[in-house]
Scaffold this active site. Sequence first.
Site, PDB file in Angstrom:
ATOM      1  N   ALA A   8      76.971  10.052 -54.678  1.00  0.00           N
ATOM      2  CA  ALA A   8      77.149  10.988 -53.571  1.00  0.00           C
ATOM      3  C   ALA A   8      76.814  12.373 -54.113  1.00  0.00           C
ATOM      4  CB  ALA A   8      78.575  10.933 -53.072  1.00  0.00           C
ATOM      5  N   GLU A  41      77.598   1.845 -54.830  1.00  0.00           N
ATOM      6  CA  GLU A  41      78.281   1.374 -53.618  1.00  0.00           C
ATOM      7  C   GLU A  41      77.286   1.046 -52.508  1.00  0.00           C
ATOM      8  OE1 GLU A  41      80.735   4.975 -53.926  1.00  0.00           O
ATOM      9  OE2 GLU A  41      82.440   3.694 -53.473  1.00  0.00           O
ATOM     10  N   GLY A  94      78.206   6.514 -55.475  1.00  0.00           N
ATOM     11  CA  GLY A  94      77.755   6.126 -54.138  1.00  0.00           C
ATOM     12  C   GLY A  94      76.474   5.298 -54.172  1.00  0.00           C
ATOM     13  N   GLU A 153      83.233   8.044 -60.852  1.00  0.00           N
ATOM     14  CA  GLU A 153      83.965   9.058 -60.085  1.00  0.00           C
ATOM     15  C   GLU A 153      85.162   9.628 -60.824  1.00  0.00           C
ATOM     16  OE1 GLU A 153      82.869   6.200 -58.885  1.00  0.00           O
ATOM     17  OE2 GLU A 153      81.872   6.524 -56.966  1.00  0.00           O
TER      18      GLU A 153
HETATM   19  N1  COA Z   1      74.797  14.808 -56.878  1.00  0.00           N
HETATM   20  C1  COA Z   1      74.037  15.905 -56.789  1.00  0.00           C
HETATM   21  N2  COA Z   1      73.030  16.177 -57.640  1.00  0.00           N
HETATM   22  C2  COA Z   1      72.801  15.274 -58.606  1.00  0.00           C
HETATM   23  C3  COA Z   1      73.566  14.104 -58.764  1.00  0.00           C
HETATM   24  C4  COA Z   1      74.603  13.884 -57.833  1.00  0.00           C
HETATM   25  N3  COA Z   1      75.375  12.776 -57.846  1.00  0.00           N
HETATM   26  N4  COA Z   1      73.091  13.417 -59.829  1.00  0.00           N
HETATM   27  C5  COA Z   1      72.079  14.136 -60.322  1.00  0.00           C
HETATM   28  N5  COA Z   1      71.894  15.262 -59.590  1.00  0.00           N
HETATM   29  C6  COA Z   1      70.903  16.323 -59.786  1.00  0.00           C
HETATM   30  C7  COA Z   1      71.242  17.210 -60.971  1.00  0.00           C
HETATM   31  O1  COA Z   1      72.168  18.197 -60.596  1.00  0.00           O
HETATM   32  C8  COA Z   1      69.875  17.779 -61.300  1.00  0.00           C
HETATM   33  O2  COA Z   1      69.562  18.782 -60.360  1.00  0.00           O
HETATM   34  P1  COA Z   1      68.959  20.205 -60.867  1.00  0.00           P
HETATM   35  O3  COA Z   1      67.676  19.831 -61.570  1.00  0.00           O
HETATM   36  O4  COA Z   1      68.742  20.965 -59.604  1.00  0.00           O
HETATM   37  O5  COA Z   1      69.972  20.781 -61.797  1.00  0.00           O
HETATM   38  C9  COA Z   1      68.950  16.605 -61.004  1.00  0.00           C
HETATM   39  O6  COA Z   1      69.660  15.747 -60.115  1.00  0.00           O
HETATM   40  C10 COA Z   1      68.581  15.815 -62.243  1.00  0.00           C
HETATM   41  O7  COA Z   1      69.766  15.403 -62.876  1.00  0.00           O
HETATM   42  P2  COA Z   1      70.082  15.673 -64.424  1.00  0.00           P
HETATM   43  O8  COA Z   1      71.578  15.614 -64.594  1.00  0.00           O
HETATM   44  O9  COA Z   1      69.374  16.882 -64.885  1.00  0.00           O
HETATM   45  O10 COA Z   1      69.391  14.379 -65.079  1.00  0.00           O
HETATM   46  P3  COA Z   1      69.795  13.681 -66.460  1.00  0.00           P
HETATM   47  O11 COA Z   1      68.701  12.700 -66.734  1.00  0.00           O
HETATM   48  O12 COA Z   1      70.124  14.675 -67.487  1.00  0.00           O
HETATM   49  O13 COA Z   1      71.146  12.868 -66.135  1.00  0.00           O
HETATM   50  C11 COA Z   1      72.581  11.453 -64.824  1.00  0.00           C
HETATM   51  C12 COA Z   1      71.146  11.815 -65.199  1.00  0.00           C
HETATM   52  C13 COA Z   1      72.524  10.409 -63.692  1.00  0.00           C
HETATM   53  C14 COA Z   1      73.312  10.837 -66.037  1.00  0.00           C
HETATM   54  C15 COA Z   1      73.336  12.712 -64.364  1.00  0.00           C
HETATM   55  O14 COA Z   1      72.540  13.350 -63.398  1.00  0.00           O
HETATM   56  C16 COA Z   1      74.674  12.422 -63.745  1.00  0.00           C
HETATM   57  O15 COA Z   1      75.632  12.163 -64.451  1.00  0.00           O
HETATM   58  N6  COA Z   1      74.767  12.480 -62.397  1.00  0.00           N
HETATM   59  C17 COA Z   1      76.000  12.314 -61.689  1.00  0.00           C
HETATM   60  C18 COA Z   1      76.419  10.876 -61.653  1.00  0.00           C
HETATM   61  C19 COA Z   1      77.753  10.748 -60.935  1.00  0.00           C
HETATM   62  O16 COA Z   1      78.773  11.175 -61.402  1.00  0.00           O
HETATM   63  N7  COA Z   1      77.719  10.116 -59.733  1.00  0.00           N
HETATM   64  C20 COA Z   1      78.875   9.904 -58.948  1.00  0.00           C
HETATM   65  C21 COA Z   1      79.077  11.019 -58.003  1.00  0.00           C
HETATM   66  S1  COA Z   1      80.579  10.816 -57.060  1.00  0.00           S
END
Ligand code: COA
Length: 263
Positions: free
Chosen positions: A69, A117, A114, A137
Amino acid sequence: MSYETLLVEQTPASAGGQITTLTINRPDKLNALSPVVIRELSEALRALTAETRVVILKGAGEKAFVAGADIGAMQTLSVAEAKAFTDQGHALGRVIEQLHCPVIAVVQGFALGGGCELALACDFIFASERASFGQPEVNLGLMPGFGGTQRLTRRVGLGVARELVYTGRQIDAQEALRIGLVNRVVPAEELSDAVMKTAELIAQKAPLAVSACKRVMERGYDADLTTANELEATAFGALFGSEDQREGTSAFLERRKPRFVGK
Ligand code: COA
């Protein structure tokens, strides 16, 4: 219809009807589920007609199916707004489960929060070797809110689901296969073909029969066995009012291929 965050593509199936591919198209945000994505996905699914025999759901780019999400959109939500957001996610899950045809989730890269999910609300998941799954989460002071505490439990069992939800640990595609979260893992370059082959196979079957199987398996899963078997018996009987039942059984007896029309 055109969408801001979604691509819709119709492919004619070899035996009538079509296969619809929905691609969540926010690759720069790893296809994170904003309220707009959820609304558009729900609208696109609701707009599908019986012509669509199978839906393929994927994320744009190679890095993610959906990384969760949208954390930015969630950060400042009030209690009431957060409840409305989770309701929106749950409603999307129900649209997928109550759709007339199967939905296959295609996961390459991240399917987190999400995203995991959303994939779980689909009928089944095919993944690339580079896919990874998780419910992270708790790292954010949150909990799964789009059905993860319930559908993950039903898919992989209570003990494994508890461990994944409490730790927020990411698992790779092979572990996801081993615990039964995904149906198949293939090299990234073979994923599209593997999914399309399975979609084609389903699209060749009698659509009302496939639809009845989906409905009864979905509704019956949480019912007691007697009630679930009654659902099956009612649906089985109803199919005998279809042209395709007569066509399918006649074709078998006449040693020819059936031509199903979805009536
Ligand atoms: N919501 C909003 N934006 C997200 C996102 C999310 N769940 N997951 C990734 N993004 C965005 C990042 O903020 C980044 O945006 P930016 O370039 O404008 O800063 C872009 O997507 C790329 O992500 P980034 O974190 O730079 O890539 P990465 O390869 O370093 O890491 C992940 C990848 C998936 C490990 C990391 O993005 C992450 O942990 N995301 C969240 C996962 C999460 O907790 N999901 C559950 C949410 S309830």
